[in-house]
Design an enzyme around this catalytic site. Structure first.
Site, PDB file in Angstrom:
ATOM      1  N   HIS A 120      -0.234  -1.327   8.486  1.00 19.63           N
ATOM      2  CA  HIS A 120      -1.359  -0.489   8.062  1.00 19.63           C
ATOM      3  C   HIS A 120      -1.847  -0.905   6.678  1.00 19.63           C
ATOM      4  CE1 HIS A 120       2.043   1.340   6.018  1.00 19.63           C
ATOM      5  NE2 HIS A 120       1.209   1.977   5.213  1.00 19.63           N
ATOM      6  N   ASP A 122      -3.085   1.268   3.323  1.00 20.64           N
ATOM      7  CA  ASP A 122      -2.942   2.658   2.895  1.00 20.64           C
ATOM      8  C   ASP A 122      -4.266   3.417   2.945  1.00 20.64           C
ATOM      9  OD1 ASP A 122      -0.194   2.572   2.472  1.00 20.64           O
ATOM     10  OD2 ASP A 122      -0.445   1.740   0.457  1.00 20.64           O
ATOM     11  N   HIS A 269       0.652  -3.846   5.218  1.00 19.42           N
ATOM     12  CA  HIS A 269       2.106  -3.870   5.047  1.00 19.42           C
ATOM     13  C   HIS A 269       2.776  -3.027   6.111  1.00 19.42           C
ATOM     14  CE1 HIS A 269       0.708  -0.369   2.781  1.00 19.42           C
ATOM     15  NE2 HIS A 269       1.919   0.165   2.931  1.00 19.42           N
ATOM     16  N   ARG A 284       5.683   6.417  -4.882  1.00 21.66           N
ATOM     17  CA  ARG A 284       4.511   5.530  -4.849  1.00 21.66           C
ATOM     18  C   ARG A 284       3.386   6.151  -5.656  1.00 21.66           C
ATOM     19  NH1 ARG A 284       1.510   4.506   0.716  1.00 21.66           N
ATOM     20  NH2 ARG A 284      -0.227   5.660  -0.212  1.00 21.66           N
TER      21      ARG A 284
HETATM   22  C1  SIN Z   1       4.216   2.745   2.438  1.00 17.11           C
HETATM   23  O1  SIN Z   1       3.711   2.997   1.343  1.00 17.11           O
HETATM   24  O2  SIN Z   1       3.547   2.530   3.434  1.00 17.11           O
HETATM   25  C2  SIN Z   1       5.719   2.643   2.511  1.00 17.11           C
HETATM   26  C3  SIN Z   1       6.166   1.270   2.222  1.00 17.11           C
HETATM   27  C4  SIN Z   1       7.651   1.167   2.079  1.00 17.11           C
HETATM   28  O3  SIN Z   1       8.332   2.195   2.080  1.00 17.11           O
HETATM   29  O4  SIN Z   1       8.141   0.050   1.949  1.00 17.11           O
END
Ligand code: SIN
Length: 293
Positions: A120, A122, A269, A284
């Site tokens: 995806h 973000d 990612h 995050r």
């Molecule tokens: C995310 O922000 O999508 C999670 C990424 C992760 O936990 O590595």
């Protein structure tokens, strides 16, 4: 998955960056195509203008940058994000108490799911999706919990000229409903009446590098606008499979107190939840972005 092999060698040829050396940072690339570890910087100390400029440059050149052995407070994490723009508040995920811009990333033995398990970008369902995300992992499982990143400039450039011409000018609908409704109920988060939904170009131009990137993702992109449903399903299936080619990827192995900073305008990612029943946790900070064009 397509092999990306042409009649004479690979169909996708990455042109290595030959620009001037960095003055304040050490850059150690993970692959020629995406990702670099950045050394020579302590994010708990005030950064100079030259360092900040070089961080912008490192992000632009590598799409995702990583930092090891960083010991920063929640406020320093937020302040680091603000060096790159206003902060974004996630439409669904839980945040630290009193800090709505500090999203909680955590999976443990009681979790029914982990964040970001599928490919995806973000919050691409926002009308102005986030420019970048800065993930600080403080607790790691003994093994696993890697994050994969894929370069969407490379995915675009590897498309055939005919496919590029077909996609030129097309838009797609991105919707947060399926991704977010009920997703955080186990953490006591109540659903909102509606989640964001937006229409974005399938190929976007990066506002800093001016390069074109593929901008559809499995997490949020529901259909192409203005084409029959079966055609949209077929083309999106092809694009999702194409962008997942490992040629465009790097895989980051976390250690405690590492940070990953990715550019959502040119990166997708996917987080691996292969460590149950162990715990992986951190925060995050997400930097706001602008409307894709
Ligand atoms: C995310 O922000 O999508 C999670 C990424 C992760 O936990 O590595």
């Amino acid at each position: 998955m397509s092999s990306l092999r042409g009649n004479k060698g690979p169909r996708y040829r990455h042109v290595a960056d030959e620009s001037a050396p960095y003055e304040t940072l050490q850059i150690d690339k993970l692959t020629p195509i995406i990702g670099a570890e950045v050394g020579g910087i302590d994010l708990s100390k005030p950064l100079g203008n030259r360092q900040i400029d070089e961080l912008h440059r490192a992000l632009a050149e590598n799409c995702v940058i990583f930092f090891r052995d960083q010991h920063i407070t929640q406020d320093q994490h937020l302040a680091f994000g603000r060096l790159f723009g206003d902060l974004h508040i996630h439409p669904a995920a839980p945040a630290e108490p009193g800090k709505p811009e500090l999203m909680i990333i955590r999976a443990d033995k009681d979790s029914p799911r982990a964040n970001g398990e599928g490919w995806h970008t973000d919050v691409s369902c926002d009308v102005e999706p986030p420019m970048g995300s800065i993930l600080y992992i403080k607790q790691c499982p003994p093994k696993g919990g890697d994050t994969l990143f894929a370069n969407m400039y490379a995915a675009y450039e590897a498309l055939s000229d005919r496919m590029k011409a077909y996609l030129d000018g097309l838009t797609a609908i991105h919707d947060g409903e399926d991704a977010y409704r009920g997703t955080y109920a186990n953490l006591g988060v109540k659903d909102k009446p509606v989640y964001p939904r937006a229409e974005h170009p399938v190929i976007r131009t990066h506002p800093v590098t001016n390069r074109k990137a593929l901008y559809v993702n499995r997490g949020f992109t529901k259909r192409l606008a203005g084409v029959p449903r079966d055609e949209s399903d077929g083309i999106l299936r092809y694009l999702f499979e194409h962008m997942e080619n490992p040629l465009f990827q790097c895989r980051f192995r976390w250690r405690e107190n590492s940070i990953a900073f990715w550019d959502n305008r040119c990166v997708q990612h996917r987080a691996m939840w292969d460590y149950w029943p162990h715990t992986r946790s951190g925060n995050r900070v997400t930097v706001a972005g602008d409307k894709p064009y």
